[in-house]
Design a protein around this motif. Structure first.
Motif, PDB file in Angstrom:
ATOM      1  N   ARG A 238     -69.684  -3.616  -4.020  1.00 23.09           N
ATOM      2  CA  ARG A 238     -69.814  -4.708  -3.056  1.00 23.09           C
ATOM      3  C   ARG A 238     -68.581  -5.613  -3.106  1.00 23.09           C
ATOM      4  N   LEU A 239     -68.119  -5.948  -4.301  1.00 23.08           N
ATOM      5  CA  LEU A 239     -66.938  -6.804  -4.444  1.00 23.08           C
ATOM      6  C   LEU A 239     -65.671  -6.093  -3.974  1.00 23.08           C
ATOM      7  N   LEU A 240     -65.576  -4.796  -4.242  1.00 21.86           N
ATOM      8  CA  LEU A 240     -64.416  -4.050  -3.759  1.00 21.86           C
ATOM      9  C   LEU A 240     -64.421  -4.007  -2.229  1.00 21.86           C
ATOM     10  N   ASP A 241     -65.592  -3.848  -1.625  1.00 23.42           N
ATOM     11  CA  ASP A 241     -65.673  -3.871  -0.160  1.00 23.42           C
ATOM     12  C   ASP A 241     -65.185  -5.213   0.377  1.00 23.42           C
ATOM     13  N   ARG A 242     -65.630  -6.307  -0.231  1.00 27.68           N
ATOM     14  CA  ARG A 242     -65.236  -7.645   0.212  1.00 27.68           C
ATOM     15  C   ARG A 242     -63.723  -7.842   0.021  1.00 27.68           C
ATOM     16  N   LEU A 243     -63.213  -7.400  -1.121  1.00 28.66           N
ATOM     17  CA  LEU A 243     -61.783  -7.464  -1.405  1.00 28.66           C
ATOM     18  C   LEU A 243     -60.993  -6.661  -0.370  1.00 28.66           C
ATOM     19  N   THR A 244     -61.495  -5.484  -0.042  1.00 31.15           N
ATOM     20  CA  THR A 244     -60.829  -4.627   0.941  1.00 31.15           C
ATOM     21  C   THR A 244     -60.758  -5.318   2.294  1.00 31.15           C
ATOM     22  N   VAL A 245     -61.867  -5.904   2.723  1.00 29.55           N
ATOM     23  CA  VAL A 245     -61.886  -6.627   3.997  1.00 29.55           C
ATOM     24  C   VAL A 245     -60.792  -7.695   4.005  1.00 29.55           C
TER      25      VAL A 245
ATOM     26  N   GLY B 133     -73.976  -3.478   6.731  1.00 28.87           N
ATOM     27  CA  GLY B 133     -74.050  -4.620   5.822  1.00 28.87           C
ATOM     28  C   GLY B 133     -72.855  -4.712   4.892  1.00 28.87           C
ATOM     29  N   ARG B 134     -71.832  -3.889   5.130  1.00 26.97           N
ATOM     30  CA  ARG B 134     -70.647  -3.880   4.281  1.00 26.97           C
ATOM     31  C   ARG B 134     -69.892  -5.202   4.387  1.00 26.97           C
TER      32      ARG B 134
ATOM     33  N   GLU C 243     -58.258   5.522  -0.782  1.00 31.60           N
ATOM     34  CA  GLU C 243     -58.783   6.359  -1.875  1.00 31.60           C
ATOM     35  C   GLU C 243     -60.062   5.750  -2.435  1.00 31.60           C
ATOM     36  N   LEU C 244     -60.051   4.454  -2.664  1.00 31.05           N
ATOM     37  CA  LEU C 244     -61.213   3.768  -3.233  1.00 31.05           C
ATOM     38  C   LEU C 244     -62.409   3.775  -2.287  1.00 31.05           C
ATOM     39  N   GLU C 245     -62.147   3.790  -0.987  1.00 28.05           N
ATOM     40  CA  GLU C 245     -63.223   3.776   0.001  1.00 28.05           C
ATOM     41  C   GLU C 245     -64.170   4.962  -0.196  1.00 28.05           C
ATOM     42  N   GLY C 246     -63.627   6.080  -0.628  1.00 23.31           N
ATOM     43  CA  GLY C 246     -64.440   7.280  -0.825  1.00 23.31           C
ATOM     44  C   GLY C 246     -65.017   7.425  -2.222  1.00 23.31           C
ATOM     45  N   MET C 247     -64.808   6.453  -3.087  1.00 18.94           N
ATOM     46  CA  MET C 247     -65.290   6.534  -4.473  1.00 18.94           C
ATOM     47  C   MET C 247     -66.509   5.647  -4.679  1.00 18.94           C
ATOM     48  N   GLU C 248     -67.281   6.021  -5.664  1.00 20.02           N
ATOM     49  CA  GLU C 248     -68.402   5.201  -6.132  1.00 20.02           C
ATOM     50  C   GLU C 248     -68.013   4.581  -7.469  1.00 20.02           C
ATOM     51  N   PRO C 249     -68.643   3.466  -7.838  1.00 28.24           N
ATOM     52  CA  PRO C 249     -68.281   2.778  -9.074  1.00 28.24           C
ATOM     53  C   PRO C 249     -68.396   3.636 -10.344  1.00 28.24           C
TER      54      PRO C 249
ATOM     55  N   VAL D 112     -58.097 -13.474  -2.972  1.00 26.58           N
ATOM     56  CA  VAL D 112     -57.964 -12.100  -3.458  1.00 26.58           C
ATOM     57  C   VAL D 112     -57.991 -12.084  -4.985  1.00 26.58           C
ATOM     58  N   ALA D 113     -57.258 -12.983  -5.621  1.00 26.69           N
ATOM     59  CA  ALA D 113     -57.256 -13.054  -7.089  1.00 26.69           C
ATOM     60  C   ALA D 113     -58.664 -13.341  -7.608  1.00 26.69           C
ATOM     61  N   ASP D 114     -59.396 -14.207  -6.912  1.00 27.32           N
ATOM     62  CA  ASP D 114     -60.769 -14.516  -7.307  1.00 27.32           C
ATOM     63  C   ASP D 114     -61.667 -13.286  -7.194  1.00 27.32           C
ATOM     64  N   TYR D 115     -61.504 -12.503  -6.133  1.00 32.89           N
ATOM     65  CA  TYR D 115     -62.300 -11.272  -5.993  1.00 32.89           C
ATOM     66  C   TYR D 115     -62.003 -10.295  -7.121  1.00 32.89           C
ATOM     67  N   PHE D 116     -60.742 -10.170  -7.504  1.00 28.93           N
ATOM     68  CA  PHE D 116     -60.422  -9.304  -8.637  1.00 28.93           C
ATOM     69  C   PHE D 116     -61.117  -9.804  -9.905  1.00 28.93           C
ATOM     70  N   GLY D 117     -61.104 -11.104 -10.121  1.00 33.13           N
ATOM     71  CA  GLY D 117     -61.784 -11.669 -11.288  1.00 33.13           C
ATOM     72  C   GLY D 117     -63.271 -11.386 -11.267  1.00 33.13           C
ATOM     73  N   GLN D 118     -63.916 -11.577 -10.113  1.00 33.38           N
ATOM     74  CA  GLN D 118     -65.345 -11.283  -9.985  1.00 33.38           C
ATOM     75  C   GLN D 118     -65.622  -9.804 -10.233  1.00 33.38           C
ATOM     76  N   PHE D 119     -64.742  -8.952  -9.722  1.00 34.18           N
ATOM     77  CA  PHE D 119     -64.893  -7.513  -9.917  1.00 34.18           C
ATOM     78  C   PHE D 119     -64.923  -7.184 -11.409  1.00 34.18           C
ATOM     79  N   HIS D 120     -63.970  -7.715 -12.150  1.00 31.12           N
ATOM     80  CA  HIS D 120     -63.866  -7.382 -13.573  1.00 31.12           C
ATOM     81  C   HIS D 120     -64.999  -7.998 -14.403  1.00 31.12           C
ATOM     82  N   ARG D 121     -65.622  -9.049 -13.903  1.00 29.47           N
ATOM     83  CA  ARG D 121     -66.772  -9.639 -14.603  1.00 29.47           C
ATOM     84  C   ARG D 121     -68.077  -8.890 -14.319  1.00 29.47           C
ATOM     85  N   ALA D 122     -68.100  -8.117 -13.234  1.00 30.75           N
ATOM     86  CA  ALA D 122     -69.302  -7.340 -12.898  1.00 30.75           C
ATOM     87  C   ALA D 122     -69.423  -6.154 -13.850  1.00 30.75           C
ATOM     88  N   PRO D 123     -70.648  -5.730 -14.135  1.00 24.53           N
ATOM     89  CA  PRO D 123     -70.840  -4.599 -15.061  1.00 24.53           C
ATOM     90  C   PRO D 123     -70.172  -3.320 -14.545  1.00 24.53           C
ATOM     91  N   PRO D 124     -69.467  -2.612 -15.416  1.00 30.50           N
ATOM     92  CA  PRO D 124     -68.840  -1.343 -15.007  1.00 30.50           C
ATOM     93  C   PRO D 124     -69.887  -0.396 -14.420  1.00 30.50           C
TER      94      PRO D 124
END
Length: 185
Positions: free
Chosen positions: A37-44, A182-183, A88-94, A18-30
């Motif tokens: 995609r990373l938030l979906d994986r983190l959510t799973v 494909g989520r 809440e995040l499930e219904g949001m876009e980046p 989970v910590a690694d997914y957060f790190g990958q998320f923050h390294r991805a372009p805003p």
């Protein structure tokens, strides 16, 4: 990462993922699709982990630890808060202005929960539960994660026996939806 071992080893491995997914998320372009995609994986991962804890870890906490009921109730309240944020995040876009601040709030909540479990709860579990119990719980948690939901479902039961009856059915529906869309890949 490899999974296995007793329940503490299993859940600690989940925490690192989970910590690694957060790190990958923050390294991805805003605003990028990679963030969604990373938030979906983190959510799973968060949902599977939480469901397994609710089905097996927290009932064991109630049974084996002094004041276990109070501890389990606090952990369940933490899970409910995280699950609501994930919904809440499930219904949001980046590109949604609330997306990144909500992910940061989620991360603060999850990291605090991880720290609390690892520094307090897991220490008490090692002290108060027998080795066989911890190994048995590890197997149960791994099995539960295979059939658990992959999406947040606030309002569904979070304690046995109801969650053990409902979660596998919801999990089957979630995995079918994930396969079709494909989520989570």
């Amino acid at each position: 990462m490899g999974h296995g071992g007793d329940v503490i080893d299993e859940l600690t491995t989940d925490h690192r993922e989970v910590a690694d997914y957060f790190g990958q998320f923050h390294r991805a372009p805003p605003g990028s699709h990679d963030r969604k995609r990373l938030l979906d994986r983190l959510t799973v991962e968060l949902v599977r982990h939480s469901v397994a804890e609710e089905q097996h870890l927290y009932p064991a906490v109630r049974e084996h630890l002094p004041n276990g009921g109070k501890i389990a109730d606090k952990e369940l309240a933490d899970h409910a808060q995280v699950e609501q944020m994930l919904k809440e995040l499930e219904g949001m876009e980046p590109r949604d202005p609330a997306f990144d601040p909500t992910v940061r709030a989620l991360q603060r909540e999850v990291i605090a929960h991880i720290h609390d479990e690892e520094s307090t709860l897991f220490v008490r579990m090692r002290r108060d539960c027998g080795e066989d119990t911890l190994w048995d719980l590890g197997e149960k948690v791994r099995t539960a994660k295979k059939t658990s939901p992959t999406r947040p479902h606030p309002g569904t039961p979070s304690t046995p026996p109801a969650n053990r009856l409902v979660d596998p059915g919801i999990g089957m529906v979630d995995r079918a939806r994930d396969l079709l869309t494909g989520r989570g890949r």
